[in-house]
Scaffold this motif. Structure first.
Motif, mmCIF file in Angstrom:
data_model
loop_
_atom_site.group_PDB
_atom_site.id
_atom_site.type_symbol
_atom_site.label_atom_id
_atom_site.label_comp_id
_atom_site.label_asym_id
_atom_site.label_seq_id
_atom_site.Cartn_x
_atom_site.Cartn_y
_atom_site.Cartn_z
ATOM 1 N N ARG A 129 0.814 -1.207 0.000
ATOM 2 C CA ARG A 129 0.000 0.000 0.000
ATOM 3 C C ARG A 129 0.855 1.267 0.000
ATOM 4 O O ARG A 129 0.325 2.364 0.078
ATOM 5 C CB ARG A 129 -0.946 0.011 1.207
ATOM 6 N N SER A 130 2.168 1.121 -0.104
ATOM 7 C CA SER A 130 3.048 2.286 -0.234
ATOM 8 C C SER A 130 4.369 1.828 -0.821
ATOM 9 O O SER A 130 4.681 0.636 -0.866
ATOM 10 C CB SER A 130 3.270 2.981 1.113
ATOM 11 N N GLY A 131 5.142 2.811 -1.288
ATOM 12 C CA GLY A 131 6.439 2.515 -1.866
ATOM 13 C C GLY A 131 6.857 3.632 -2.798
ATOM 14 O O GLY A 131 6.333 4.748 -2.748
ATOM 15 N N PHE A 132 7.796 3.329 -3.670
ATOM 16 C CA PHE A 132 8.359 4.333 -4.569
ATOM 17 C C PHE A 132 7.720 4.232 -5.950
ATOM 18 O O PHE A 132 7.227 3.177 -6.350
ATOM 19 C CB PHE A 132 9.878 4.152 -4.675
ATOM 20 N N VAL A 133 7.755 5.364 -6.666
ATOM 21 C CA VAL A 133 7.306 5.376 -8.053
ATOM 22 C C VAL A 133 8.507 5.668 -8.935
ATOM 23 O O VAL A 133 9.471 6.322 -8.517
ATOM 24 C CB VAL A 133 6.204 6.436 -8.304
ATOM 25 N N GLY A 134 8.472 5.168 -10.156
ATOM 26 C CA GLY A 134 9.604 5.410 -11.039
ATOM 27 C C GLY A 134 9.397 4.831 -12.410
ATOM 28 O O GLY A 134 8.332 4.283 -12.738
ATOM 29 N N PHE A 135 10.458 4.943 -13.232
ATOM 30 C CA PHE A 135 10.426 4.474 -14.605
ATOM 31 C C PHE A 135 11.288 3.224 -14.725
ATOM 32 O O PHE A 135 12.469 3.245 -14.383
ATOM 33 C CB PHE A 135 10.941 5.555 -15.552
ATOM 34 N N ALA A 136 10.697 2.144 -15.213
ATOM 35 C CA ALA A 136 11.382 0.864 -15.334
ATOM 36 C C ALA A 136 11.834 0.684 -16.785
ATOM 37 O O ALA A 136 11.043 0.326 -17.665
ATOM 38 C CB ALA A 136 10.461 -0.279 -14.904
ATOM 39 N N GLY A 137 13.105 0.945 -17.046
ATOM 40 C CA GLY A 137 13.617 0.933 -18.403
ATOM 41 C C GLY A 137 13.851 -0.467 -18.939
ATOM 42 O O GLY A 137 14.223 -1.384 -18.202
ATOM 43 N N HIS A 138 13.633 -0.596 -20.262
ATOM 44 C CA HIS A 138 13.835 -1.886 -20.931
ATOM 45 C C HIS A 138 14.588 -1.686 -22.235
ATOM 46 O O HIS A 138 14.177 -2.194 -23.285
ATOM 47 C CB HIS A 138 12.496 -2.581 -21.167
ATOM 48 N N SER A 139 15.656 -0.890 -22.174
ATOM 49 C CA SER A 139 16.633 -0.748 -23.266
ATOM 50 C C SER A 139 16.209 0.178 -24.394
ATOM 51 O O SER A 139 16.972 0.388 -25.332
ATOM 52 C CB SER A 139 16.991 -2.124 -23.868
ATOM 53 N N ASP A 140 14.996 0.753 -24.350
ATOM 54 C CA ASP A 140 14.519 1.593 -25.444
ATOM 55 C C ASP A 140 14.479 3.061 -25.031
ATOM 56 O O ASP A 140 14.142 3.385 -23.883
ATOM 57 C CB ASP A 140 13.118 1.159 -25.880
ATOM 58 N N PRO A 141 14.757 3.984 -25.961
ATOM 59 C CA PRO A 141 14.792 5.414 -25.626
ATOM 60 C C PRO A 141 13.397 6.038 -25.542
ATOM 61 O O PRO A 141 13.041 6.938 -26.308
ATOM 62 C CB PRO A 141 15.608 6.009 -26.773
#
Length: 434
Positions: free
Chosen positions: A411-423
């Motif tokens: 119910r809580s935590g961090f947010v972010g961008f999970a990259g997969h090798s593409d620009p």
């Protein structure tokens, strides 16, 4: 310099007063009706437009032609006006539209009942609003212009104000649709404000991402004129979506550096006002603070076949797709992704909840997305259309195949961008605690 959307809208609003029968389209608008004949139109009824979408170009052209005998029986052009006798198929644009602003005048007669279908979906209501018209029991006394086929009590079903002119006089609509949201002005007054148009043909899914404009025929003569449309570009649509309920958001990106971000910083860079995942790099870039309930709002631009993701309520270690939740960011129009599972397409809660498809803008355009987390309920709104709405705590996981993301318990935590090798590029990144 191109005028901003609100100045174009103001100009369009000023044209409501003149009401010239032979007026030219306002700047940025094109005419759907040329004032002479039925070019660009065909006949269709209250039918699921997906039947049309499924036809080949050749089949669709043949269908268009097959409807014209009925259309020519009930529709005529008189002195620059479209006239319908109250019967027959509805006049329907051959072209489909996504986000748009529509200007249209109408005049009708006692007892008539009509409407305007948006992307093939009923309808912006038009009717005789007098008591003598006999339909007060179903809402006619409240006035025309509501989204009458919405569910009882739903926002926009009824207009906020009766703005109909006396029968026999011309009325003027200005209708804006972005995503599934509709704003309607009738005779210069806003009577529906950013309300969701429910999908009459399948209320479990959003309004179709594109479709035709239809002019309904129903029970009495109706005349139409000054039918103009302006297709709303992505930049303008995104700005309009961002303006709605903008209070309380905090920017997470200064447009120039990765200050305030942690995790896979070496895999990302700030370029031309956007956070960009470096080609061939991966890992997750996290905002510095933890969040429980929030709205995460951003724009993103996909390269062909681009793949990224949004980590939500994640720990700082491990794969957020399984240690928490990952919301897919994906060009799912790419041929290489044709065989994915439903829960792997864009907007899906990876591994768990599939998103409705078809709401991405063409590759290379900027998309606007919001992710709303309230307790166990997660919503994903893409370009103004809700493509996921799930209470993850209510999902029956007893027969779930495969791994279950731990986000169902977090119910809580961090947010972010999970990259997969593409620009993939992200900009205007904001968050609001709830």
């Amino acid at each position: 310099m191109k005028a901003p959307w609100f100045l174009l809208t103001l100009f369009a609003g000023s044209s409501l007063v003149a009401q010239s029968v032979e007026s030219e389209p306002p700047p940025g608008f094109t005419a759907l009706f040329n004032g002479r004949d039925l070019e660009g139109w065909f006949g269709h009824g209250t039918e699921d437009p997906r039947k049309l979408f499924a036809l080949s170009p050749e089949e669709l052209a043949a269908h268009h032609e097959s409807t014209m005998a009925d259309v020519r029986t009930h529709w005529t052009v008189e002195d620059g006006e479209l006239v319908n006798d109250g019967h027959g198929l509805y006049l329907t644009t051959k072209k489909n539209f996504r986000d748009f602003e529509l200007l249209i005048d109408y005049r009708t007669v006692p007892g008539a009942d009509s409407g305007i279908y948006l992307r093939g979906i009923p309808q912006v209501q038009i009717w005789d609003t007098t008591e003598a018209g006999g339909k007060w029991e179903i809402g006619a006394g409240k006035g025309s212009g509501g989204l009458w086929n919405n569910s009882p009590g739903a926002p926009g079903k009824d207009p906020s104000k009766h703005m109909d002119r006396p029968l026999g006089e011309w009325n003027v609509f200005r209708i804006r649709m972005i995503g599934e949201r509709v704003t309607i002005h009738l005779n210069g007054e806003r009577i529906v404000d950013d309300a969701i148009l429910e999908n009459y043909f399948d209320r479990a899914i959003p309004a179709f991402p594109e479709g035709p404009i239809q002019l309904q025929t129903h029970g009495g003569e109706i005349r139409w004129r000054n039918i103009f449309i302006r297709e709303i570009p992505a930049e303008e649509a995104n700005a309009a979506l961002a303006e709605k309920e903008a209070d309380g958001f905090t920017s997470l990106f200064d447009g120039e550096t990765l200050e305030g971000w942690q995790g896979a910083r070496d895999s990302y860079e700030a370029v031309d006002g956007a956070i960009v995942c470096k080609a061939g790099k991966g890992g997750t870039l996290y905002a510095s603070d933890e969040y429980a309930d929030f709205i995460f709002r951003f724009e993103f631009q996909l390269p062909p076949g681009g793949n990224n993701g949004i980590a939500i309520r994640a720990p700082l270690e491990g794969d957020p797709a399984w240690e928490a939740f990952e919301i897919q960011i994906l060009d799912d129009t790419a041929a290489k992704y044709a065989g994915l599972q439903p829960y792997q397409f864009h907007g899906s809660i990876y591994g768990l909840v599939p998103a409705h498809r078809g709401f991405l803008r063409p590759v290379g355009e900027w998309n606007f997305q919001e992710i709303v987390c309230r307790g166990s309920r997660i919503q994903v709104i893409l370009n103004g259309s809700k493509i996921v709405d799930s209470d993850v705590a209510a999902i029956d996981l007893s027969n779930h195949e495969g791994r279950i993301p731990k986000g169902v318990e977090r119910r809580s935590g961090f947010v972010g961008f999970a990259g997969h090798s593409d620009p993939v590029r992200m900009r205007n990144v904001q968050i609001k605690r709830l």
